[in-house]
Design an enzyme around this catalytic site. Structure first.
Site: not given
Length: 594
Positions: A188, A232, A526
């Protein structure tokens, strides 16, 4: 300090009528400032602007010589042709490089070259956020005590607490599977090592963007400071392995212990392949999955993707699966009837998103490749420390509910409340506005973007901005500023009803406080993907002798059918992943050897 424009014409001065409004000048230092990329980001961009393109070059296998020697020979050949080699993949007979169009054509004609394909861009698969919301040292032991308030709606929906806290007392049940001994590799944007939820979980890390062993979601500036990314990777890692009782800063009235992960005693490995803007490359994804495999990862979680297939990437995932890794990836967020890659490869578990009512999220990409679904709407998890704002407005001791605008500045300011109307110009704040500062009240409407309203108020001297909603029942709103102007002052919104009351305080001191917390609600496939990765870790920790294919079967065959669907559905796959049911399935179908 007032700001006035002097009007004149060539050949002489022209007197202005007394009743003609004079547009004030912007306060010093409030001119539009475009965000400049960090030094690291500038270097990355310059590397892309040299007339070359990123490619993946696959060579035909040679009969003689070792894989490493052959890879070195291939790389040397590319360099002789004028290419710039980024990385070699001996096990795949491939090289990642930047080449000119002429070199690419020459490579395509080379009989030793099997294929030349783009080193395509991969991106994070989250939706824009609209909801208000100790550096790494020796890895510690995971906490086993917290509170049931840490159990998010997502955790409950996938049955995680029912596996490791049967009586719901906030303490991990002794002997129950909670992820211990299982390694999940999070491919990620990196992570924030300051976040208390992750300190005890991360056991290894690799940064494929900056080429070092600190996979932090940040860019370093020339002055020694850092610019953090969007969080994220910190969010997805928290969903998998956030610690019990390890809370950071939370919203007022929120659970002080923060959140728990699906598998709260799992071991996390962080592979950074996305930069601070959420973009990465196929070659770095391949390097990451190879690194995860070499580090004996059990599961790889990828909340990223590309709309196009890559032959070399597909081969890399197939080899990882052959070596025992279980890869899990997001389907994508365009709502299209086409699953993103790598989720669309047969060997990868493709995860779509549903809301907390079990309804398919209309942004979730779908198709025959979808395997499972998990919660992906307004998922609460960890983020960059202090990066998620919440707001409070106080007028003469009376508090008002408010929501900070996305990308609002962080800070607290008290000053005179001035009516700036629709905020359609600097002059809208009137003659009371001074560069010494004030709190601007602006009405929603007038066909202007919120950033325009806030910018005009800032240029008039405002040190904080309140935007009043113009629609009843719409609460404080979920408004956003864009990131191309910096720095924003603390900017928040209030409901139509509260706006009417706040207007009664014009001319009086009002306080606007936009503070940062360590958790945020985010939406996207996600966010669904790490729920499945965490459940896979629970199943595997219930019987470490399971194979990756057996774990996959347990997840899919035990999934909860949604919306009355039967069989494999293009939107829901096999259904909603269920931890307790998957463990029961595995225990029955693949019982441990006596």
């Amino acid at each position: 300090m007032k700001r006035w424009v002097l009007l004149g014409l060539v050949g002489g001065l022209v007197a202005c009528k007394k009743d003609k409004p004079v547009e004030p000048l912007a306060c010093p230092g409030t001119e539009v400032q475009r965000l400049l990329p960090t030094a690291q980001a500038q270097k990355r961009k310059q590397a892309l602007d040299d007339g070359t393109e990123p490619v993946l070059i696959t060579y035909r296998p040679r009969v003689s010589g070792s894989a490493m020697a052959n890879a070195e020979s291939f790389a040397a050949g590319v360099k002789r042709m004028g290419g710039r080699v980024k990385h070699s993949f001996p096990e795949l007979n491939a090289v990642a490089a930047r080449v000119t169009p002429e070199v690419r054509e020459a490579l395509a004609r080379d009989p030793d070259v099997a294929a030349v394909e783009p080193d395509r861009v991969v991106t994070a698969l989250e939706l824009p956020r609209l909801s208000p919301r100790a550096l790494l040292g020796v890895v510690g032991q995971p906490n086993r005590t917290g509170s049931a308030g840490e159990y998010t709606d997502g955790l409950k929906m996938v049955q995680a607490p029912a596996v490791w806290d049967v009586n719901g007392d906030g303490v991990l049940d002794e002997g129950r599977p909670s992820g211990t001994g299982i390694k999940v590799c999070v491919i990620d944007s990196g992570w924030d090592p300051r976040h208390p939820e992750l300190e005890a979980a991360v056991i290894a890390q690799k940064d494929f963007i900056d080429g070092d062993n600190e996979a932090y979601d940040q860019d370093k500036n020339d002055d020694g400071t850092v610019t953090w990314g969007g969080g994220h990777g910190t969010h997805t890692a928290g969903t998998i392995g956030a610690q019990l009782g390890a809370g950071g800063r939370v919203l007022p009235g929120g659970e002080s212990n923060g959140v728990a992960g699906v598998a709260p005693t799992v071991s996390l490995m962080i592979a950074r392949v996305l930069d601070t803007e959420g973009n990465g490359s196929t070659s770095d994804v391949i390097r990451a999955i190879n690194w995860c495999t070499a580090q004996d990862a059990d599961i790889a979680s990828l909340s990223l993707g590309s709309p196009n297939e890559s032959t070399l990437e597909k081969l890399a995932f197939e080899e990882a699966v052959q070596k025992g890794v279980l890869p899990i990836a997001a389907t994508g967020n365009s709502g299209a009837a086409k699953v993103s890659f790598p989720a669309a490869y047969d060997v990868v578990i493709a995860v779509g998103a549903v809301n907390f009512n079990g309804e398919w999220a209309n942004f979730s990409q779908y198709g025959a490749e979808v395997s499972l679904v998990a919660p992906g709407v307004n998922v609460l998890s960890s983020t960059i420390v202090g990066a998620s704002p919440f707001a409070a407005v106080d007028a003469a001791g009376k508090p008002f509910a408010s929501s900070p605008l996305e990308y609002s500045g962080i800070g607290k300011y008290s000053g005179k409340l001035i009516n700036c109307g629709l905020g359609d110009s600097i002059a809208s704040c009137g003659e009371e506005a001074t560069c010494e500062g004030f709190v601007a009240y602006v009405d929603r409407g007038g066909g202007l973007f919120f950033e325009e309203k806030a910018r005009h108020a800032m240029q008039a001297g405002a040190k904080a901005v309140i935007i009043g909603n113009n629609e009843a029942g719409d609460g404080a709103g979920t408004f956003t500023l864009t990131t191309n102007l910096y720095p924003w002052v603390p900017t928040t919104s209030v409901s139509l009803e509260d706006a009417g009351v706040i207007k009664g305080y014009f001319g009086q001191n009002v306080t606007v406080d936009v503070s940062g917390v360590d958790y945020v609600l985010q939406t996207g496939t996600s966010m669904a993907t790490p729920h499945v990765a965490g459940v896979a870790a629970l199943v595997w920790s219930s019987n470490p002798k399971l194979t990756n294919l057996q774990v996959r079967e347990a997840l899919e065959k035990s999934a909860k059918k949604l919306q009355g669907r039967v069989g494999l559905d293009p939107q829901y796959g096999w259904g909603l992943v269920q931890a307790a049911d998957a463990i029961s399935y595995a225990a029955t179908k693949f019982p441990p050897a006596p």
